[in-house]
Enzyme design. Structure first.
Site, PDB file in Angstrom:
ATOM      1  N   HIS C 117       0.770  -1.165   0.051  1.00  0.00           N
ATOM      2  CA  HIS C 117      -0.011  -0.177   0.028  1.00  0.00           C
ATOM      3  C   HIS C 117       0.890   1.210   0.036  1.00  0.00           C
ATOM      4  O   HIS C 117       1.897   1.249   0.662  1.00  0.00           O
ATOM      5  CB  HIS C 117      -0.903  -0.028   1.292  1.00  0.00           C
ATOM      6  CG  HIS C 117      -1.529   1.202   1.359  1.00  0.00           C
ATOM      7  ND1 HIS C 117      -2.516   2.004   0.453  1.00  0.00           N
ATOM      8  CD2 HIS C 117      -1.862   2.180   2.470  1.00  0.00           C
ATOM      9  CE1 HIS C 117      -3.017   2.983   0.918  1.00  0.00           C
ATOM     10  NE2 HIS C 117      -2.623   3.203   1.983  1.00  0.00           N
ATOM     11  N   HIS C 119       0.704   5.866  -0.746  1.00  0.00           N
ATOM     12  CA  HIS C 119      -0.089   7.082  -1.340  1.00  0.00           C
ATOM     13  C   HIS C 119       0.651   7.744  -2.556  1.00  0.00           C
ATOM     14  O   HIS C 119       0.800   8.901  -2.738  1.00  0.00           O
ATOM     15  CB  HIS C 119      -0.266   7.984  -0.082  1.00  0.00           C
ATOM     16  CG  HIS C 119      -0.997   7.565   1.083  1.00  0.00           C
ATOM     17  ND1 HIS C 119      -1.039   7.994   2.271  1.00  0.00           N
ATOM     18  CD2 HIS C 119      -2.005   6.260   0.922  1.00  0.00           C
ATOM     19  CE1 HIS C 119      -1.880   7.347   3.137  1.00  0.00           C
ATOM     20  NE2 HIS C 119      -2.209   6.284   2.420  1.00  0.00           N
ATOM     21  N   ASP C 142       0.585  -5.454 -20.879  1.00  0.00           N
ATOM     22  CA  ASP C 142       1.399  -6.255 -20.472  1.00  0.00           C
ATOM     23  C   ASP C 142       1.246  -6.781 -18.998  1.00  0.00           C
ATOM     24  O   ASP C 142       1.227  -7.631 -18.416  1.00  0.00           O
ATOM     25  CB  ASP C 142       2.971  -5.826 -20.361  1.00  0.00           C
ATOM     26  CG  ASP C 142       3.588  -5.669 -21.884  1.00  0.00           C
ATOM     27  OD1 ASP C 142       2.851  -6.350 -22.913  1.00  0.00           O
ATOM     28  OD2 ASP C 142       4.562  -5.263 -21.969  1.00  0.00           O
ATOM     29  N   HIS C 182      -8.428   7.289  -1.348  1.00  0.00           N
ATOM     30  CA  HIS C 182      -7.124   7.076  -0.550  1.00  0.00           C
ATOM     31  C   HIS C 182      -6.040   6.626  -1.333  1.00  0.00           C
ATOM     32  O   HIS C 182      -5.011   7.314  -1.050  1.00  0.00           O
ATOM     33  CB  HIS C 182      -7.811   5.766   0.189  1.00  0.00           C
ATOM     34  CG  HIS C 182      -7.068   4.970   1.317  1.00  0.00           C
ATOM     35  ND1 HIS C 182      -7.224   4.000   2.120  1.00  0.00           N
ATOM     36  CD2 HIS C 182      -5.948   5.146   1.625  1.00  0.00           C
ATOM     37  CE1 HIS C 182      -6.443   3.594   2.883  1.00  0.00           C
ATOM     38  NE2 HIS C 182      -5.388   4.514   2.626  1.00  0.00           N
ATOM     39  N   TYR C 236       7.472 -14.488 -21.494  1.00  0.00           N
ATOM     40  CA  TYR C 236       9.015 -13.882 -21.337  1.00  0.00           C
ATOM     41  C   TYR C 236       9.661 -13.968 -19.944  1.00  0.00           C
ATOM     42  O   TYR C 236       8.994 -14.236 -18.840  1.00  0.00           O
ATOM     43  CB  TYR C 236       8.978 -12.088 -21.767  1.00  0.00           C
ATOM     44  CG  TYR C 236       8.739 -12.141 -22.977  1.00  0.00           C
ATOM     45  CD1 TYR C 236      10.186 -12.086 -23.585  1.00  0.00           C
ATOM     46  CD2 TYR C 236       7.795 -11.917 -24.049  1.00  0.00           C
ATOM     47  CE1 TYR C 236      10.148 -12.307 -25.075  1.00  0.00           C
ATOM     48  CE2 TYR C 236       7.610 -11.957 -25.280  1.00  0.00           C
ATOM     49  CZ  TYR C 236       8.825 -12.004 -25.901  1.00  0.00           C
ATOM     50  OH  TYR C 236       8.829 -11.900 -27.277  1.00  0.00           O
TER      51      TYR C 236
END
Lengths: 244, 244, 244, 244
Positions: C117, C119, C142, C182, C236
């Site tokens: 997580h 910001h 991709d 958020h 790949y």
């Protein structure tokens, strides 16, 4: 022999050495402040030899050399016509492609001790529109005393860039000019002062760009601009060259 | 044995070693200039073995390896069909997923000595709109001689990316092409020159983006563009590969 | 004694040690890629102990500790209810304030081995408008196989953040969700894969933001998106975890 | 002798030494977070000597000294009228040109233990429009508990900057104020807390700027803002000064 090393007094030699070191080191500030990419940008510093300044020399960056490889020894010593001083250290290299513009400024503005040129992003963005940067933040009033002016479109090859800089900055408070479609040139009492102006012009160019993206700007009253400029130039700092 | 190390002359070995070192080191310039994130982006350099170039090789980055771990030894040697040279150093790894595009360029443009691909932010932004970058700043005229063109939409899997690059850049002054919805590919006389073009294309993409956000741009007259390009390509620098 | 150090087998201890080291080190990638400021952002990694995953643990950053001070020893070991494992190394500190959301994801998505997580600026900008990022660049096809979806507005204090993440990402190709007002949460098969997704989601958020500022974007046909995603996920890289 | 070094108790001396070290070091955070250029920006920290705070001192940066050269020894000790404490270490230098504003804040807000001023780009951009930053992201609700307010236009020379800061922040949840046409001032319980606020205000100024460039923002309901602020200020972190 025309390529013999010039014979300077010890005092002049010491002054040249000091300015070579300053100019080499100050290029690092262009990198550190994100003003240049690859080998772009250049700093020069005047070597004061004569009372009126007309017989002075200046030290400038070589052309096309990586920032990692700049040293005092490979800086280049030029006369005020922009010719490399024959036989001087580093004189086997070509000076910056902007040398003629620096030389013109030193020739016509004897009080100027340093010149800087970059293609810093936001200063060039204003230059590509030919638009002066309005003075809407107090840091700009402190440092430049008003808007940053735009100089004429001029290309390399004769004196037109140097003349554009000198014509625009003569009698102007600003130490920075945005040459149209090209980029900023800054002047100062020495190379460090001109580098500071190059850092600050990009900072205000970026800030005012973003400020105006989002809505109308609040002007600063002219008398407040005058007061800020006067105080910053004359009152603050530890000495004449350390401000804020 | 099909996987035996190839037998090159000492001279060719030395050339391969030098190009491995260059290509490994130049990937660091992509990071330093903020052109790539994670393992994205790739640089290659041609190993010249034959007069017309058709039997040349090239050195390219391995696929999916962190920038911190790139060394001359893990760079990968390929032939001009994009096949890894069996038995060569590093040949146990897969080459960059863009190897086929690099190979196509080397096959069809014998004068090209280096190819670079990145997803640098502002160059990709122009590519996502399929819009060429207009030549409104003198640094762009110097370096690219005009606008940065857009190539076709093409996806990995056949020759269409390589063909798009070659078709767009053949006969064009620009060493950079913006592949639509994808990103920039640049070419140069060697890997360093192609990296310089990758740095400069992002620099002008960003500057012209910001310039145009705030109002109309002033065009540069074509004859000034021609004059700047000609001078920059032919006059300045310490030698043929050091410019400005 | 309830605070006795837990007795794990040597193999489990080794696995916990390895994940503590990974998670501590990977926080450095958040800083290096400019995704976090001050003590914001968090990475966690699952410790696999049970076939169906329901008895697994995870390692997460402590709350409010400077990035310079993160070490394997001060990472915190939690169970899948988000409770600190009593007596484990570092258990005298509080875990990240986002621990409950990480725990919810591990509880409900047994295939997920890492959660991140941040910001980061541009991902949060899209989240503040509640707008998904359209898939207009091949790198996004991709990596994410389509647009980056938006999750519901939810605040800390119950399971609503975790549930929003799981509900949005279940059955979606994207490993990233923009939680409204958020910021981004990303998942991956391990902590490194989730960090890669956090780096890439900011990269595409920034690029598509700038692309769209200047005019309409060209869509990528769905079948090209499908083809790019399939190839990138399956073909790949050097191995299953090193792609491009 | 009026310039004799002041005679403080050992305990007070230790406290001054600790705050000199903190303030010197915290200036590095301004650089690291990209909030300042050249010698701009300043941090100060209160030295608590008296119960009500009226006889306290504070430590601040000298004027016009490069960030590389800031050390505990050249920080400057001032009384709450902004006068340098005669004879104290570093008292031969001039304090920051913003010292009077810092002093005013310490005089009128006894709970404040640190003050920071920068010209960070996006915070100044909002200030140049005289526009408060709306609270549309949860990190802002956590940290500032609502919008970032704008203070009046005021220039250096009397108490008007300090008064503007105090009048705006008194009774406000925000620890940051955007002084119109000037830039952000932040306060905190100590210098570190004020630096954190300076980092966070630029982060939210930049994020909300970009968010709003691309379309309408979704407001956060007031009760969610209240809940986030309350929780962040009172629940999380390792201790009272380590949050998130």
């Amino acid at each position: 022999m025309s390529n013999a090393a010039p014979a300077f007094s010890g005092e002049v030699e010491a002054s040249i050495r000091a300015i070579r070191a300053d100019v080499a080191r100050l290029h690092g500030e262009l990198v550190r402040n994100g003003l240049v990419v690859w080998t772009g940008g250049n700093v020069s510093g005047r070597v004061r030899l004569s009372p009126g300044g007309s017989a002075d020399l200046f030290v400038i960056k070589p052309s096309g050399v990586s920032y990692d490889d700049l040293t005092p020894a490979n800086m280049i010593l030029c006369d005020l016509d922009g010719n490399v001083v024959a036989g001087s250290e580093g004189s086997d290299r070509a000076p910056s492609s902007d040398t003629a513009a620096h030389a013109y400024v030193y020739r016509h503005m004897p009080e100027v001790g340093g010149v800087v040129h970059t293609h810093s992003t936001f200063a060039v963005a204003w230059a590509a529109r030919g638009e002066e940067i309005p003075c809407v933040i107090t840091a700009m009033a402190d440092e430049f005393g008003g808007p940053i002016p735009v100089g004429p479109f001029a290309i390399i090859g004769d004196d037109s860039i140097g003349r554009g800089i000198v014509d625009t900055l003569t009698g102007h408070r600003s130490r920075a000019v945005l040459m149209q479609n090209h980029g900023p040139f800054t002047i100062g009492k020495d190379a460090k002062d001109a580098v500071k102006a190059a850092v600050m012009v990009e900072d205000v160019a970026r800030t005012v760009h973003h400020a105006r993206e989002a809505g109308p700007l609040i002007p600063i009253p002219q008398e407040a601009i005058d007061s800020l400029y006067d105080r910053y130039q004359n009152v603050y700092g530890q000495s004449t060259d350390a401000r804020r």
